[in-house]
Design a protein around this motif. Sequence first.
Motif, mmCIF file in Angstrom:
data_model
loop_
_atom_site.group_PDB
_atom_site.id
_atom_site.type_symbol
_atom_site.label_atom_id
_atom_site.label_comp_id
_atom_site.label_asym_id
_atom_site.label_seq_id
_atom_site.Cartn_x
_atom_site.Cartn_y
_atom_site.Cartn_z
ATOM 1 N N VAL A 241 0.829 -1.202 0.000
ATOM 2 C CA VAL A 241 0.000 0.000 0.000
ATOM 3 C C VAL A 241 0.864 1.254 0.000
ATOM 4 N N ILE A 242 0.421 2.249 -0.775
ATOM 5 C CA ILE A 242 0.956 3.607 -0.669
ATOM 6 C C ILE A 242 -0.207 4.502 -0.286
ATOM 7 N N THR A 243 -0.001 5.335 0.717
ATOM 8 C CA THR A 243 -1.045 6.236 1.173
ATOM 9 C C THR A 243 -0.417 7.577 1.506
ATOM 10 N N ASP A 244 -1.231 8.529 1.995
ATOM 11 C CA ASP A 244 -0.695 9.836 2.345
ATOM 12 C C ASP A 244 -0.746 10.036 3.850
ATOM 13 N N ALA A 245 -0.448 11.253 4.292
ATOM 14 C CA ALA A 245 -0.159 11.472 5.711
ATOM 15 C C ALA A 245 -1.354 11.976 6.503
ATOM 16 N N CYS A 246 -2.546 11.508 6.216
ATOM 17 C CA CYS A 246 -3.697 11.803 7.067
ATOM 18 C C CYS A 246 -3.659 10.901 8.303
ATOM 19 N N GLN B 206 -5.502 8.635 9.964
ATOM 20 C CA GLN B 206 -5.775 7.204 9.924
ATOM 21 C C GLN B 206 -4.727 6.453 9.108
ATOM 22 N N SER B 207 -4.220 7.087 8.054
ATOM 23 C CA SER B 207 -3.189 6.449 7.243
ATOM 24 C C SER B 207 -1.922 6.244 8.053
ATOM 25 N N LEU B 208 -1.534 7.259 8.806
ATOM 26 C CA LEU B 208 -0.318 7.160 9.620
ATOM 27 C C LEU B 208 -0.471 6.097 10.706
ATOM 28 N N GLN B 209 -1.668 6.020 11.285
ATOM 29 C CA GLN B 209 -1.880 5.058 12.367
ATOM 30 C C GLN B 209 -1.636 3.626 11.910
ATOM 31 N N PHE B 210 -2.019 3.315 10.676
ATOM 32 C CA PHE B 210 -1.913 1.941 10.200
ATOM 33 C C PHE B 210 -0.760 1.732 9.213
ATOM 34 N N SER B 211 0.189 2.661 9.191
ATOM 35 C CA SER B 211 1.345 2.492 8.310
ATOM 36 C C SER B 211 2.489 1.754 8.994
ATOM 37 N N LEU B 212 2.372 1.553 10.302
ATOM 38 C CA LEU B 212 3.449 0.920 11.073
ATOM 39 C C LEU B 212 2.825 0.118 12.201
ATOM 40 N N ASN C 135 4.290 -2.315 15.527
ATOM 41 C CA ASN C 135 5.410 -2.926 16.258
ATOM 42 C C ASN C 135 6.740 -2.760 15.528
ATOM 43 N N GLY C 136 6.930 -1.599 14.926
ATOM 44 C CA GLY C 136 8.177 -1.311 14.238
ATOM 45 C C GLY C 136 8.262 -1.822 12.813
ATOM 46 N N ASP C 137 7.269 -2.590 12.369
ATOM 47 C CA ASP C 137 7.280 -3.137 11.005
ATOM 48 C C ASP C 137 6.435 -2.255 10.095
ATOM 49 N N PRO C 138 6.984 -1.833 8.937
ATOM 50 C CA PRO C 138 6.198 -1.009 8.025
ATOM 51 C C PRO C 138 5.080 -1.814 7.380
ATOM 52 N N LEU C 139 3.894 -1.228 7.366
ATOM 53 C CA LEU C 139 2.744 -1.855 6.709
ATOM 54 C C LEU C 139 2.402 -1.163 5.403
ATOM 55 N N ALA C 140 2.821 0.083 5.268
ATOM 56 C CA ALA C 140 2.517 0.860 4.065
ATOM 57 C C ALA C 140 3.561 1.954 3.911
ATOM 58 N N LEU C 141 3.744 2.431 2.683
ATOM 59 C CA LEU C 141 4.593 3.590 2.423
ATOM 60 C C LEU C 141 3.724 4.835 2.469
ATOM 61 N N VAL C 142 4.253 5.908 3.055
ATOM 62 C CA VAL C 142 3.482 7.134 3.251
ATOM 63 C C VAL C 142 4.111 8.269 2.453
ATOM 64 N N ALA C 143 3.295 8.901 1.611
ATOM 65 C CA ALA C 143 3.720 10.082 0.855
ATOM 66 C C ALA C 143 3.396 11.324 1.678
ATOM 67 N N ARG D 138 -0.127 -8.448 5.466
ATOM 68 C CA ARG D 138 -0.996 -9.633 5.494
ATOM 69 C C ARG D 138 -1.032 -10.249 6.890
ATOM 70 N N ARG D 139 0.138 -10.352 7.549
ATOM 71 C CA ARG D 139 0.157 -10.894 8.917
ATOM 72 C C ARG D 139 -0.631 -10.002 9.871
ATOM 73 N N PHE D 140 -0.482 -8.699 9.717
ATOM 74 C CA PHE D 140 -1.236 -7.760 10.557
ATOM 75 C C PHE D 140 -2.738 -7.944 10.347
ATOM 76 N N ALA D 141 -3.131 -8.073 9.081
ATOM 77 C CA ALA D 141 -4.553 -8.200 8.761
ATOM 78 C C ALA D 141 -5.137 -9.482 9.317
ATOM 79 N N GLU D 142 -4.382 -10.563 9.284
ATOM 80 C CA GLU D 142 -4.898 -11.850 9.753
ATOM 81 C C GLU D 142 -5.222 -11.820 11.237
#
Length: 742
Positions: free
Chosen positions: A662-667, A669-675, A677-685, A713-717
């Motif tokens: 996923v690529i998202t921006d810096a709103c 909710q996007s920031l909350q779910f971009s990381l 436990n230290g693991d990146p879940l999405a790239l943030v523009a 995927r692991r986070f989502a599961e």
Amino acid sequence: EEEQGKQLRPHNIMRRARWRVSTLCMCMFVGAVLSIVNFISRPSLLSGEAAERRTKETIVVHRPTEEEHHVPTASRSESRDIANPTQHSFRVGGLQPDTHEDLEGTPCPTATYAEHVVYAFEAHDENQLKILRQSVWSLHSVGCRGVVGCIKTLQIHIFYDGVGRQVLDRLLAPFVLRGLNILLHPTRFDRVVAKRRHVWGYGNQLSQQSSLLKLSLAANYFRFYAASFLKEHFDAKSFMYLDTDTLFLNPGILSLFERPLPLASFGTQELANCNAGKMLLLHDPRISDLGFTPGDPCLAPSVMLVNITLWMSRNVTQRVEALLASNREKKLWHLGSMPPLMIALHGNWMSLGKNVVDGKGISCSNVEGTVSSGGLILHPFKDVCGGRLAPATPRICTPPPTASTKSLISSQRIAAMITHALAKLLSAKVSSDALTRASECDLVFNGPGNLFNSSDRRSTWIQFKPNNQETAHKQDAHFVIADNEYMDQSWQLKDQGVIRLNFVEDVRLGVGTKRTSRNTDLKSVTSQSLLLCYHGNPMHIHSLLPKLDNLTRPFKLRVVTKGVKAGFPTVNDKGKVSTFINPSQIERIEYDQSKIYKHLEDCDVGLVPVEVQPVVSVGKLAEGTQGLFQFGDTQPEDVVRRCKRTSNAGRAFVFMQLGVPVITDACPQSLQFSLHNGDPLALVAHRPEMWRELIERLYADPRLRHKLSENSRRFAEVHLTTSRQAAKLLDRLSCHTRNQQT
């Protein structure tokens, strides 16, 4: 040769004699040494410091290997493989004891549980689970009489093996809804308790094989190890251990915890059934000097109340382990885990007296007659009964459906899915025709747009997707559901009960559905295009399209939205028609909720724009809005963002469930779910120009695509399922029950 033989014969005789004498002396020496060792090392567990010192110095206690340890901070031999509650223990539903989700929604007051109750079992049949359920229900409905003041004082711990957590979830969830705080600890009992133990029967052991096997189960010995675990992780001062086949007959469980508590208290068995003379080999020199008499009563460890401070200071667990090891080498008692407690605690335990009633011969047909005895707890009780001993199934009510599930808008459909997930967790059914009889419902759910009048306050009323306008008043419901942090806190400021949930659907996988990203090197295939995907309201894609202009890599854009025939503008940020994005690069698909996962499964990158992109520079935007902010606290190039206050991360969740980077921006909710436990879940523009840079970075780096795919995927599961939302909902409703006015 004959003469030589005659001459050698006396020499041989003397040599044999010397060998026999030497062997005899050696045997006598070894026997003497063994006798001395046996005398020195016998576990004479007398009262007082001398006996404890002798036990520590001379008894070889089983030490766990490094492999056996599960909790690194466990003291000595205790808590070897008991689940660490911060990592491996769970609340009913699968939530960990402490999660960041506890910060969301109406705060649940931090409870300091004064008393702890422990069950431990290895499941061997379905009936045992029913008996456990009956025991826990009797604790709630009889032992506490359902009174909040009692319920909120107790922390229930269930240590288990041989059964899936989901089975226990459905078994115990109705009690959690009624306020009980239950923690589940999956435990490998065979790694926790000392391996140096043996169960001896009476006489012919073949005829007793079945009962001896049950007595040999490691879970029977777990009660020796609970003290250090509860002390270390919960700072508990005491605990009550209960066998699963115990039943509360009368209220008054808290009275048993009245201070000061002795080292340990137990029920006692009828002398005709059990006494020291029947259980222990009293003439054995290892215990003959402890002062036992044949008529001493047997304690009943099925109900066991422990002062943890005294238990640990007197090293009771280590003393019991020493006895178990000694009994394995040579029989010291009959049967299983009760006799070593009798020896280790001889003269230092108290009887619970008539509070514990002998359940032999008691069944469902005559159990009510034992209530008049005044006793609190019955044991053993292996029948499964109905009536007041069986909990009522919770009833969940919703308004009658106004449309088919397929035709519902996404928020209505998701609200229905989460409601049914909660019903599944509670083993309940959802009734859609009971609003006129709200008093018969435990929970009443109202979907988006279906306002109600909660005149009957005996049920708990919950409103999905309420009026989220800033001017909205407090709702006529116990709780509203908020699907982002902003609305969560908005309702909290209005003193409205609120539960924070993520609006997610369970992923619907078709044949051949792929859940990991394509991790081939796209640069090595010149004709290969990156498949960019977007789904949702077309308004979000308007600001993003110009940012795709001037991409140097080949790509295709798949847009899944409603009303694709109307199309959408393809202009760059200068207002001119884009020459790069042409119709052949865009695939438009009409949104169909039943096919959305199928349409997105083969995407390489998921685009999730949320921010409304400005048409001026950062400096101009800051200058133009300066007068709208606190005077004196602005800078010439402050970042000003325009994010929709009611939007959630639902579009990103769908991609994460499929493992699409996923690529998202810096709103927010996007920031909350971009990381996580230290693991990146999405790239943030963080800047509009970075959309193109991040897309090209993913195009060129298959390892990065794969990492984001696996992490999301692991986070989502774990976190992005309707069952997870149901668990959060149950947990907050339980907290609500515990904190009602008594």
